[in-house]
Enzyme design. Structure first.
Site, short mmCIF file in Angstrom:
data_model
loop_
_atom_site.label_atom_id
_atom_site.label_comp_id
_atom_site.label_asym_id
_atom_site.label_seq_id
_atom_site.Cartn_x
_atom_site.Cartn_y
_atom_site.Cartn_z
N ARG A 49 45.99 69.68 27.45
CA ARG A 49 47.28 68.99 27.44
C ARG A 49 48.06 69.29 28.73
O ARG A 49 48.75 68.43 29.28
CB ARG A 49 48.09 69.37 26.19
CG ARG A 49 49.28 68.46 25.91
CD ARG A 49 50.54 68.92 26.63
NE ARG A 49 50.72 70.32 26.43
CZ ARG A 49 51.08 71.17 27.37
NH1 ARG A 49 51.36 70.78 28.60
NH2 ARG A 49 51.20 72.47 27.11
N PHE A 88 51.58 69.75 41.11
CA PHE A 88 53.03 69.65 41.32
C PHE A 88 53.53 71.02 41.76
O PHE A 88 53.48 71.98 40.97
CB PHE A 88 53.65 69.24 39.99
CG PHE A 88 55.15 69.15 39.92
CD1 PHE A 88 55.80 67.95 40.21
CD2 PHE A 88 55.91 70.23 39.49
CE1 PHE A 88 57.18 67.85 40.08
CE2 PHE A 88 57.29 70.13 39.36
CZ PHE A 88 57.93 68.93 39.66
N THR A 91 57.53 75.74 41.75
CA THR A 91 57.77 77.18 41.64
C THR A 91 57.28 77.91 42.89
O THR A 91 56.22 77.59 43.44
CB THR A 91 57.03 77.73 40.41
OG1 THR A 91 57.45 76.99 39.26
CG2 THR A 91 57.31 79.21 40.19
N SER A 97 62.75 80.21 37.63
CA SER A 97 63.78 79.53 36.83
C SER A 97 64.84 78.87 37.70
O SER A 97 65.53 77.97 37.26
CB SER A 97 64.45 80.53 35.88
OG SER A 97 63.50 81.05 34.98
N ALA A 201 57.13 65.88 31.46
CA ALA A 201 56.12 66.86 31.04
C ALA A 201 56.61 67.69 29.85
O ALA A 201 55.84 67.99 28.93
CB ALA A 201 55.76 67.75 32.22
N GLU A 322 57.55 75.22 32.60
CA GLU A 322 58.42 74.05 32.39
C GLU A 322 59.79 74.46 31.85
O GLU A 322 60.39 73.74 31.05
CB GLU A 322 57.77 73.07 31.41
CG GLU A 322 56.50 72.48 31.92
CD GLU A 322 56.71 71.22 32.71
OE1 GLU A 322 57.88 70.82 32.90
OE2 GLU A 322 55.71 70.66 33.15
N ASP A 326 64.40 80.86 27.12
CA ASP A 326 65.83 81.14 27.29
C ASP A 326 66.51 80.17 28.24
O ASP A 326 67.71 79.89 28.10
CB ASP A 326 66.04 82.60 27.75
CG ASP A 326 65.82 83.58 26.60
OD1 ASP A 326 65.83 83.13 25.44
OD2 ASP A 326 65.62 84.78 26.86
#
Ligand code: TGC
Ligand code: FAD
Length: 343
Positions: A49, A88, A91, A97, A201, A322, A326
């Site tokens: 997936r 892609f 990061t 984050s 996504a 993704e 949190d």
């Protein structure tokens, strides 16, 4: 421990990559149908997936939405058919984050650009023919298409994952990579560009994580009927039944949330926060169900004879990438209160 690239032509024929996009031979299926595809793929393995989420949501979608006619013509059908692979790169080693802090840069060089920087944890990196790389150009975040073989570009695989082992994860090294003027995605400016791809996504992850939970639930339900302890099938004990009932309830609630988000997406009224709620819920419930099922399988549950522990380990990555659990909580908190608590 490797991604089965040999399955790509068959998956391509099934139309599962970017199947919800409308272009040429792409099927333009509904988002609800596309979500169900993701659920079934992750019922097999989160790595499968993941491949679909990246290929469709993070590579085909930005080319479809922000690319030129030439870029779309060159890549979209080949990616849809599984003939080409994309990745892609958002990061970085020091920015996960907070992608807005990225240090990868593009500078003008004649007609084209020179890219320099590093990306990390990039799904499909090593096997990708094209990388969508996000970099700052004149202080603004822009997207660039970098092709395999470009001088100064390499994508070494990151080894040693205990999770998502069937997925290829890589660094992207960009050492003064020269790319042409036609490599920039003209329609994407600012952090909203990559974040809009994440919405696509994250939507498939919401469905997929519930698919992994279904696989665990089904495995442990069958086990409970065939395994006997104290002279009775495990399924006859109330504690065991309580757990199965809890799992089925959370799977059903998760599917209903995903179905509603899918319907909103089809109607064009979905928000990023709806998707955050569904992604966060799917991963939380999926992981809880996988852990519960692992326990209910006893010692057998720690072996690779059963699929549950593989799903459980995979879901640790799915909960992290993704946008972590949190971060999605904080996205929802900002939506509810109007106050951002990220920094
Ligand atoms: P913030 O001020 O909130 O937003 C900056 C601009 O972006 C717009 N925006 C969005 N647009 C579309 N969709 C969204 N979901 C959006 N969220 C924000 C926003 O309106 C604003 O636009 P403008 O025009 O006003 O400039 O930005 P921030 O710096 O405060 O960050 C917010 C935060 C923390 C929520 C965001 O950075 C975030 O989502 N962080 C998580 C990072 C992340 O998810 N990384 C994923 C990397 S890719 C990956 O993991 C692939 S795994 C694939 C697999 O194998 O399946
Ligand atoms: P950090 O941002 O350092 O966070 C560490 C911890 O701190 C987390 O618990 C987080 O919730 C918490 N935290 C961070 N900020 C705050 C805050 N403001 N308030 C409270 N808590 C906070 N990236 C890509 O670009 N492309 C890919 O294809 C891709 N594939 C991936 C595949 C795998 C298998 C994995 C594991 C990751 C992948 N990623 C990819 C990266 C992924 O998106 C990041 O790992 C994720 O966004 C979190 O960033 P980080 O790991 O740097 O953690």
């Amino acid at each position: 421990g490797y991604f089965p690239v040999e399955t790509l032509p068959e998956l391509g024929e099934l139309g599962v990559f970017g199947g919800n996009l409308d272009y040429g031979e792409l099927p333009g299926m509904s988002n609800v149908a596309y979500g169900l595809v993701a659920q079934e793929l992750e019922r097999g393995d989160s790595g499968l997936r993941s491949f679909q989420s990246v290929q469709g949501g993070l590579v085909m979608y930005p080319i479809w939405r922000y690319g030129t006619d030439e870029q779309t013509e060159k890549w979209l059908h080949a990616l849809h058919r599984g003939e080409k692979v994309g990745c892609f790169g958002l990061t970085e080693p020091d920015h996960g984050s907070d992608p807005g802090g990225m240090e990868t840069k593009a500078v003008k060089d004649g007609d084209g650009y020179i890219l320099s920087g590093a990306k990390m944890w990039i799904t499909n990196g090593t096997i990708a023919d094209v990388a969508v790389v996000w970099a700052k150009f004149d202080g603004e975040i822009r997207g660039f298409l970098v092709e395999k073989g470009a001088e100064g570009y390499s994508a070494p695989e990151q080894r040693g994952k205990h999770s998502l082992r069937a997925s290829c994860t890589s660094e992207l090294v960009l050492q003064d990579v020269r790319i042409g003027a036609d490599a920039i995605l003209p329609g994407a400016t600012g952090l909203g560009g990559p974040l809009s791809c994440l919405n696509q996504a994250r939507y498939t992850i919401a469905w997929g994580s519930i698919g992994a939970a279904m696989a665990c639930y089904e495995e442990v339900r069958e086990y409970s009927l065939s395994r006997t302890q104290f002279g009775k099938p495990l399924a006859s004990f109330q504690l065991y039944q309580a757990k199965l009932a809890h799992m089925l309830t959370e799977i059903t609630k998760g599917q209903l949330l995903n179905l509603q988000v899918g319907r909103l997406k089809d109607a064009g009224t979905v928000t990023a926060e709806h998707i955050s709620m569904a992604k966060r819920n799917g991963c939380e419930q999926g992981l809880e169900i996988a852990r519960m099922a692992r326990d209910m399988l006893g010692a057998n549950g720690v072996t690779d004879e059963y699929q549950t522990m593989r799903h459980m380990c995979n879901l640790e990555s799915v909960k992290t990438y993704e946008g972590t659990h949190d971060i999605h909580l904080l996205i929802l908190g900002r939506w509810i209160t109007g106050i951002a608590a990220f920094a």
